[in-house]
Design an enzyme around this catalytic site. Structure first.
Site, PDB file in Angstrom:
ATOM      1  N   SER A 176       0.936  -1.285  -0.004  1.00  0.00           N
ATOM      2  CA  SER A 176      -0.240  -0.129  -0.044  1.00  0.00           C
ATOM      3  C   SER A 176       0.829   1.377  -0.005  1.00  0.00           C
ATOM      4  O   SER A 176       2.243   1.092   0.499  1.00  0.00           O
ATOM      5  CB  SER A 176      -0.878   0.020   1.131  1.00  0.00           C
ATOM      6  OG  SER A 176      -1.588   1.162   1.354  1.00  0.00           O
ATOM      7  N   TYR A 189      -1.916  -0.569  10.524  1.00  0.00           N
ATOM      8  CA  TYR A 189      -1.965  -0.774   9.121  1.00  0.00           C
ATOM      9  C   TYR A 189      -0.502  -0.239   8.372  1.00  0.00           C
ATOM     10  O   TYR A 189      -0.112  -1.086   7.640  1.00  0.00           O
ATOM     11  CB  TYR A 189      -3.066  -0.058   8.416  1.00  0.00           C
ATOM     12  CG  TYR A 189      -3.458  -0.223   6.951  1.00  0.00           C
ATOM     13  CD1 TYR A 189      -4.135  -1.592   6.722  1.00  0.00           C
ATOM     14  CD2 TYR A 189      -2.977   0.368   5.989  1.00  0.00           C
ATOM     15  CE1 TYR A 189      -4.113  -2.039   5.239  1.00  0.00           C
ATOM     16  CE2 TYR A 189      -3.392  -0.010   4.631  1.00  0.00           C
ATOM     17  CZ  TYR A 189      -3.648  -0.975   4.363  1.00  0.00           C
ATOM     18  OH  TYR A 189      -4.298  -1.496   2.866  1.00  0.00           O
TER      19      TYR A 189
HETATM   20  N1  LIG Z   1      -8.791  -0.753  -1.069  1.00  0.00           N
HETATM   21  C1  LIG Z   1      -7.819  -0.058  -0.976  1.00  0.00           C
HETATM   22  O1  LIG Z   1      -7.999   0.968  -0.706  1.00  0.00           O
HETATM   23  C2  LIG Z   1      -6.373  -0.494  -0.756  1.00  0.00           C
HETATM   24  C3  LIG Z   1      -5.479   0.353  -0.930  1.00  0.00           C
HETATM   25  C4  LIG Z   1      -4.082  -0.093  -0.725  1.00  0.00           C
HETATM   26  C5  LIG Z   1      -3.998  -1.474  -0.484  1.00  0.00           C
HETATM   27  N2  LIG Z   1      -4.921  -2.371  -0.224  1.00  0.00           N
HETATM   28  C6  LIG Z   1      -4.729  -3.526  -0.243  1.00  0.00           C
HETATM   29  O2  LIG Z   1      -5.025  -4.572  -1.186  1.00  0.00           O
HETATM   30  C7  LIG Z   1      -5.408  -5.805  -0.635  1.00  0.00           C
HETATM   31  C8  LIG Z   1      -6.653  -6.233  -0.999  1.00  0.00           C
HETATM   32  O3  LIG Z   1      -7.430  -5.183  -0.717  1.00  0.00           O
HETATM   33  P1  LIG Z   1      -9.076  -5.018  -1.084  1.00  0.00           P
HETATM   34  O4  LIG Z   1      -9.403  -3.521  -1.147  1.00  0.00           O
HETATM   35  O5  LIG Z   1      -9.354  -5.823  -2.246  1.00  0.00           O
HETATM   36  O6  LIG Z   1      -9.845  -5.695   0.263  1.00  0.00           O
HETATM   37  P2  LIG Z   1     -11.254  -6.588   0.180  1.00  0.00           P
HETATM   38  O7  LIG Z   1     -11.539  -6.249   1.602  1.00  0.00           O
HETATM   39  O8  LIG Z   1     -12.091  -6.343  -0.781  1.00  0.00           O
HETATM   40  O9  LIG Z   1     -10.532  -8.045  -0.228  1.00  0.00           O
HETATM   41  C9  LIG Z   1      -9.698  -8.617   1.114  1.00  0.00           C
HETATM   42  C10 LIG Z   1      -9.829 -10.213   1.079  1.00  0.00           C
HETATM   43  O10 LIG Z   1      -9.109 -10.774   2.069  1.00  0.00           O
HETATM   44  C11 LIG Z   1      -9.702 -11.552   2.768  1.00  0.00           C
HETATM   45  N3  LIG Z   1      -9.124 -11.976   4.026  1.00  0.00           N
HETATM   46  C12 LIG Z   1      -9.254 -11.377   5.204  1.00  0.00           C
HETATM   47  N4  LIG Z   1      -8.758 -11.970   6.139  1.00  0.00           N
HETATM   48  C13 LIG Z   1      -8.120 -12.883   5.750  1.00  0.00           C
HETATM   49  C14 LIG Z   1      -7.642 -14.019   6.125  1.00  0.00           C
HETATM   50  N5  LIG Z   1      -7.410 -14.060   7.592  1.00  0.00           N
HETATM   51  N6  LIG Z   1      -7.292 -15.051   5.437  1.00  0.00           N
HETATM   52  C15 LIG Z   1      -7.758 -15.055   4.033  1.00  0.00           C
HETATM   53  N7  LIG Z   1      -8.285 -14.169   3.526  1.00  0.00           N
HETATM   54  C16 LIG Z   1      -8.577 -13.198   4.242  1.00  0.00           C
HETATM   55  C17 LIG Z   1     -11.345 -11.310   2.879  1.00  0.00           C
HETATM   56  O11 LIG Z   1     -12.226 -12.177   2.882  1.00  0.00           O
HETATM   57  C18 LIG Z   1     -11.324 -10.367   1.140  1.00  0.00           C
HETATM   58  O12 LIG Z   1     -11.818 -11.405   0.484  1.00  0.00           O
HETATM   59  C19 LIG Z   1      -5.206  -5.627   0.794  1.00  0.00           C
HETATM   60  O13 LIG Z   1      -3.851  -6.276   1.305  1.00  0.00           O
HETATM   61  C20 LIG Z   1      -5.265  -4.000   1.163  1.00  0.00           C
HETATM   62  O14 LIG Z   1      -4.505  -3.762   2.285  1.00  0.00           O
HETATM   63  C21 LIG Z   1      -6.060  -2.036  -0.594  1.00  0.00           C
END
Ligand SMILES: NC(=O)c1ccc[n+]([C@@H]2O[C@H](COP(=O)([O-])OP(=O)(O)OC[C@H]3O[C@@H](n4cnc5c(N)ncnc54)[C@H](O)[C@@H]3O)[C@@H](O)[C@H]2O)c1
Length: 325
Positions: A176, A189
């Site tokens: 991120s 985070y």
């Molecule tokens: N959405 C944003 O703004 C953003 C920005 C920068 C980085 N990210 C990163 O991108 C990645 C994906 O994020 P996203 O926005 O698609 O989130 P999301 O919440 O849509 O998806 C995350 C997925 O991870 C799964 N998950 C959670 N805990 C888990 C566990 N213990 N074991 C296995 N699976 C688990 C959830 O069930 C979900 O399907 C993350 O690492 C997040 O930190 C997101």
């Protein structure tokens, strides 16, 4: 006096290096590296039941890869697998709690036994508590570290040895922009994402040192994306990124064996100057885009009516808690 001179030289050197890096990245923009094929590769994606994970799973499957989908949420993960199969792609789903090392090793063995050796590993599963550090329960801080950082250790230990043996593979870390600069209200985070960035970069350097040029690393550092995970969070002058576009850029970076993918590019510049200018100047630049107030209206996935319950994300830390402190 000697110290000041050394500092000055350091600043000039950093400035020149970052200028050269910028110029090289402009050249790369004009003449991008060629794309590799991922047809026939086995791509494992953690957190494949939602957002970026689901998007990447569908995209890699459309390119002919076999997808191994991991998620703690069985239904959401299975839905991703079915979407891929309906399009004629190949996918296998495994329930895995990435906060637990033993569960990762168990699922990894199952994958090796029933699907084969993973050649592209995407560490994507992530959670955000969205709570101020002192208000965040210890176990939630621990869980954030376990999923966002430590899981990368265990998945890499499980799948990297075979990549090294075959001198072929790719590790992808979905970190991120919060892993490049500290942000107010996101201490747990940010720490977890700094960890993910540090791990990815260390592995990249090591692979280079031991001349494993067939095993690549990509480190993804986006700002907020409209997946629902960060609903309510907002920056000034930096638009919320579109999930589909981020997915496309990640896949593109993997196909080009690109290490850094920082989105948007302005954030790469901001993080690049951090160590080169006095702290108050870096703070000013960050304040200009409201980096430190960006979580003030955060509600997260549970506060997002459209998404709430859809993923049934048991680990989502914040339940629409808007308490200010
Ligand atoms: N959405 C944003 O703004 C953003 C920005 C920068 C980085 N990210 C990163 O991108 C990645 C994906 O994020 P996203 O926005 O698609 O989130 P999301 O919440 O849509 O998806 C995350 C997925 O991870 C799964 N998950 C959670 N805990 C888990 C566990 N213990 N074991 C296995 N699976 C688990 C959830 O069930 C979900 O399907 C993350 O690492 C997040 O930190 C997101």
């Amino acid at each position: 006096m000697g110290f000041i001179l050394k500092d000055l030289v350091g600043v000039v050197v950093l400035f020149v290096v970052s200028l050269v890096a910028r110029l090289l990245s402009v050249v790369r923009l004009i003449f991008p590296a060629g794309k590799k094929s991922v047809s026939g590769e086995i791509v494992l994606i953690t957190g494949a039941g939602s957002g970026l994970g689901r998007g990447m799973a569908l995209s890699f499957a459309r390119l002919g890869a076999t997808i191994v989908a991991w998620d703690i949420n069985k239904e959401a993960n299975e839905a991703t697998v079915q979407m891929i199969r309906q399009e004629g792609g190949k996918a296998f789903g495994f329930v895995c709690d990435c906060s637990k090392r033993e569960d990762i090793y168990r699922a990894a063995q199952e994958v090796k036994d029933s699907v084969g050796h993973v050649t592209i590993l995407v560490n994507n599963a992530g959670i955000v508590s969205g709570r101020k550090f002192l208000d965040c329960p210890d176990d939630l801080i621990q869980k954030t570290m376990d999923i966002n950082t430590n899981a990368h250790f265990w998945t890499t230990k499980a799948f990297l040895p075979h990549m090294l043996k075959k001198k072929h593979g790719h590790l992808v870390s979905i970190a991120s922009a919060a892993g490049l600069a500290g942000m107010s209200g996101l201490a747990d985070y940010c720490t977890s994402k700094f960890g993910a960035v540090g791990f990815a970069d260390s592995i990249r350097v090591r692979l280079h040192e031991v001349k494993q040029h067939g095993v690549h690393v990509t480190c993804v550092c986006p700002t907020y994306i409209n997946t629902g995970m960060f609903t309510g969070a907002e920056l000034r002058e930096v638009a919320i990124l579109e999930t589909d576009q981020v997915v496309q850029q990640i896949v593109d970076a993997v196909l080009r064996n690109q290490f850094w993918l920082v989105l948007p590019r302005t954030v790469a510049i901001l993080s690049g100057i951090q160590g080169m200018v006095p702290t108050f100047l870096a703070d000013l630049a960050q304040k200009a885009i409201n980096m430190h107030g960006s979580m003030d209206n955060f509600v997260g996935r549970q506060g997002n009516k459209k998404n709430s319950g859809r993923q049934g994300n048991k680990n989502s830390g914040r339940q629409g808690n808007k308490k200010k402190n």
